[in-house]
Design an enzyme around this catalytic site. Structure first.
Site, PDB file in Angstrom:
ATOM      1  N   ASP A   1      -9.054  -4.272  -6.438  1.00 18.15           N
ATOM      2  CA  ASP A   1      -8.703  -3.367  -5.339  1.00 18.15           C
ATOM      3  C   ASP A   1      -9.576  -2.122  -5.400  1.00 18.15           C
ATOM      4  O   ASP A   1      -9.434  -1.289  -6.291  1.00 18.15           O
ATOM      5  CB  ASP A   1      -7.217  -2.999  -5.440  1.00 18.15           C
TER       6      ASP A   1
ATOM      7  N   HIS B   1      -7.740  -4.918  -1.720  1.00 24.87           N
ATOM      8  CA  HIS B   1      -6.461  -4.385  -1.237  1.00 24.87           C
ATOM      9  C   HIS B   1      -5.717  -5.368  -0.332  1.00 24.87           C
ATOM     10  O   HIS B   1      -4.490  -5.331  -0.248  1.00 24.87           O
ATOM     11  CB  HIS B   1      -6.707  -3.069  -0.502  1.00 24.87           C
TER      12      HIS B   1
ATOM     13  N   SER C   1       0.844  -1.194   0.000  1.00 26.53           N
ATOM     14  CA  SER C   1       0.000   0.000   0.000  1.00 26.53           C
ATOM     15  C   SER C   1       0.884   1.250   0.000  1.00 26.53           C
ATOM     16  O   SER C   1       1.662   1.430  -0.936  1.00 26.53           O
ATOM     17  CB  SER C   1      -0.963  -0.038   1.191  1.00 26.53           C
TER      18      SER C   1
END
Length: 760
Positions: free
Chosen positions: A698, A731, A621
């Site tokens: 995502d 994610h 991330s």
């Protein structure tokens, strides 16, 4: 009180003939090194002076209610004695449960379906404790599409959201009343839209009951002007008998685009009338420039926290539902001060008046800026423009504070970094600012978490490191303490493994900038050897990777299995080192954070036990973004390898509320957005090789980020990278066994890199 030195420690290497084995990846992924923790929900039974009531689900899924009024002999009652049940011939498994006031009814949820990170759909039921009968939340209608259901504090009434509309269920009268009617894909009542769930509330609820149950405050979000982002799903949500993917359109405001328009509305439970209070504010924020970030009932009034969309202007609004109006009572602008921003917080705490405690008027505790650090202040009366009493100060910060307030004694409890920014200790202070003292043992290193009973008379204290965690239950008024979890089995298991050693230290970069670091070393560390080094980075604004929590992590596996060193550096922009340390990154994300990783790596490369040709960096991330940004800025001079998972590559692609807090809007800071993107991709050719992985589903960091980066690679003929894509994974990358594959590939890739497979 027991301190960290008495906790079961991470076992040293003992020469007792036991053959110790490395920490295997599969063992870690199976949870072999998980810490056992009790998680309880404290309850308020409404009896004045009674404290210590709690609820928890046991290992078999039963709902247990206990009473810690006498800590040493807690009494428990089974409220719900089943984990599954049948209804009209169909079996349903209970996933969550919430007792109502009086413990006569329990709200159940079954067969939940994940929506976004914090939200879910489910079937809701009402369970009668005495008769053990279960009925659907909506009489004669069982639907799996309820997004949220919450008890009124007074019991007998439940607010719930179905198809984005708000409803009220009266339990005893067996009635359901629809409160709003225009909820749809663009209009949300009582629940947050995507960006508010992710960046503001970190949860699935946007409704708030008054303590007396007379009013319900709820958020209305109008997303009609918010652009949609389309996500194709190939396997996760296949259309039956179709050869085409399903396209899900998500209302997602990227930086600079229209935000949802939010308003705080009220329901009068006496008349069932909905109203929008009039706010008196001569400099009112425009609809498209207003964020509502916190709502707190203070007796019969409400405090609402607002900021502008760029998060440098704060307004505290006091609303009186009885008169249906409100006004701004506090306002602060930091844009011309330290260059920082207001983070989202949900810790404002109501302090009711108490004549016997010399509190003549209602008030509240809030986190404020004192000399560049986050501290606690007590405001009274509710409309006070400035604090009545500053409760804490100094070159350290309170954390998610206050944790609790004992209204009987006037004691405020809070976690803070006073001893060390990498630790968390529990402190207390009186509302008049006197008797500041530590509650946890500050003589030893410790990272504590706390959970207080509703009256703050009892405390579940969690010691989370650096040694093996334990939990104790304390009666703060009686002075008694019992151990709830000691994790002795985990401590014994670790005796058979090559558990790495962690070393924490502060290092200086750029001449005078002090940053916190940790180094994970193999258990048989030999300073005469030359070790490869993997930097593990996150680095986002206000975050912290370097702390003294106990964990057997993926990085511990790397150190143990691959005979490597793992380093983490919390550079500029990260949290708990003061606002000046954080604010330097504003409007230019990526530059100072990457610079500090490089400067620290240069220092590590000069250590006698480090092989400077085998230094790598990895992150997920924001950490994936930092990995690529560091490789870009470094150009292969220090870091030879990198692994980026689900990275942001251009902040124009990320959501507005997060991004604009740190970067302002692209309209106001175009050059900053240009510089913060992964732009100079030819510099990445300097690295020996790097890896990029991303999930196509995502909804947070869109796959668009990685595709745009690959396009830049193609244009500049950058080919020294490997790519792996996970169909339909969000994610967290979990769909269809993807999480195991992520770590398998990370593990094998870095092993190959350290073995020289990718060397120039």
């Amino acid at each position: 009180m027991r301190g960290g030195d008495e906790a079961p420690a991470v076992p040293p290497e003992i020469d007792d003939g036991t053959v110790k084995v490395p920490i295997q990846l599969n063992d870690w992924m199976r949870g072999e090194f998980s810490v056992s923790r009790s998680s309880i929900d404290w309850l308020d039974d409404g009896i004045e002076g009674h404290d210590g009531l709690y609820a928890e689900r046991d290992a078999s899924g039963r709902l247990i209610v206990g009473d810690y009024s006498r800590v040493t002999t807690p009494e428990t009652t089974v409220l719900v004695d089943v984990s599954e049940f049948e209804y009209k011939g169909v079996k349903h498994t209970i996933s969550m449960s919430w007792p109502g006031k009086g413990l006569e009814k329990v709200l159940l949820m079954t067969d939940s379906t994940k929506n976004w990170r914090h939200s879910y759909y489910g079937e809701y039921w009402i369970y009668d404790v005495s008769s053990q009968k279960i009925e659907p939340l909506i009489p004669d209608l069982l639907t799996p599409d309820v997004r949220l259901a919450e008890w009124s504090p007074m019991g007998d009434v439940i607010a719930f959201v179905l198809e984005n509309n708000l409803y009220i269920r009266n339990v005893s009268q067996q009635t359901v009343t629809q409160i709003t009617t225009d909820g749809d894909k663009d209009t949300f009542y009582g629940i947050p839209d995507w960006v508010y769930e992710e960046e503001v509330f970190s949860g699935n609820s946007a409704l708030w009951w008054s303590a007396n149950g007379k009013y319900l405050a709820f958020l209305r979000s109008n997303d009609s002007s918010v652009p949609e982002y389309s996500i194709p799903y190939f396997e996760n949500y296949p259309i039956e008998n179709s050869s085409y993917p399903e396209i899900v359109d998500l209302k997602y405001p990227k930086a600079g685009y229209d935000n949802p328009i939010v308003e705080l509305m009220f329901l009068d439970l006496t008349s069932y009338e909905v109203f929008l209070p009039e706010i008196d504010d001569p400099r009112n924020l425009k609809d498209d420039d207003r964020l509502i970030t916190e709502v707190v009932w203070t007796g019969e009034k409400v405090l609402m926290r607002q900021t502008n969309r760029e998060s440098d202007l704060l307004k505290i609004v006091l609303i009186d539902p009885l008169y249906r109006n409100g006004s701004v009572v506090r306002e602060e602008d930091v844009s011309g001060k330290d260059g920082g921003w207001f983070e989202v917080s949900h810790d404002t705490t109501y302090i009711p008046s108490n004549v016997s405690q010399s509190r003549s008027e209602d008030g509240y505790i809030d986190t404020v800026i004192i000399d560049g650090y986050n501290h606690l202040a007590y405001f009274s009366p509710l409309d006070a423009p400035s604090p009545k009493q500053i409760l804490t100060s100094g070159p350290w910060e309170v954390v998610d504070a206050p944790s609790a307030v004992d209204f009987t004694t006037g004691t405020v409890y809070f976690l803070a970094t006073k001893k060390d920014p990498t630790e968390r200790h529990l402190y207390a202070v009186q509302l008049d600012g006197t008797n500041f003292h530590s509650v946890s043992n500050t003589k030893e290193a410790g990272y504590y978490g706390v959970s207080f009973s509703t009256g703050a008379g009892y405390l579940l204290l969690s010691y989370n490191g650096p040694n093996v965690p334990y939990q104790t239950l304390l009666s703060l008024r009686e002075g008694t303490e019992v151990t709830i979890q000691d994790n002795a089995k985990l401590a014994a298991k670790l005796q058979t493994y090559k558990v790495p050693e962690t070393v924490w230290e502060q290092v200086t970069v750029d001449g005078d900038v002090v940053v916190n670091t940790l180094e994970i070393r193999p258990s048989d560390f030999n300073p005469e050897k030359k070790y490869p080094v993997l930097f593990h980075v996150y680095g986002g604004p206000g975050s912290q990777t370097v702390d003294k929590r106990f964990t057997i992590s993926f990085e511990a596996h790397i150190a143990s299995q691959l005979d490597a060193i793992v380093v983490s550096v919390d550079g500029r922009g990260t949290g708990f080192m003061g606002r000046k340390f954080r604010a330097v990154v504003r409007d230019q994300l990526g530059y100072w954070e990457a610079r500090d990783q490089i400067l620290a790596a240069q220092q590590w490369s000069k250590k006698s036990y480090v092989d400077p040709s085998r230094i790598a960096i990895w992150g997920w991330s924001y950490g994936g973004y930092m990995t690529l940004k560091t490789l870009e800025q470094d150009g292969g001079k220090t870091f030879s390898y990198g692994m980026a998972v689900a990275p942001v590559t251009d902040w124009r692609f990320y959501d507005s509320i997060y991004t604009e807090r740190y970067m302002h809007t692209p309209q106001h800071n175009g050059d900053g957005y240009d510089g913060s993107a992964i732009k100079n991709v030819t510099a990445l050719k300097g690295a020996s090789r790097f890896l990029v992985m991303h999930g196509t589903g995502d909804d947070n960091v869109h796959f668009q980020n990685t595709l745009a980066l690959i396009d830049k690679f193609d244009l500049q003929q950058v080919e020294n990278y490997d790519m792996y894509v996970f169909p339909d994974s969000d994610h967290s990358i979990y769909f269809h066994n993807a999480n195991k594959i992520v770590y398998d590939r990370l593990d094998r890739w870095i092993e190959s890199a350290f073995a020289g497979a990718y060397a120039h």
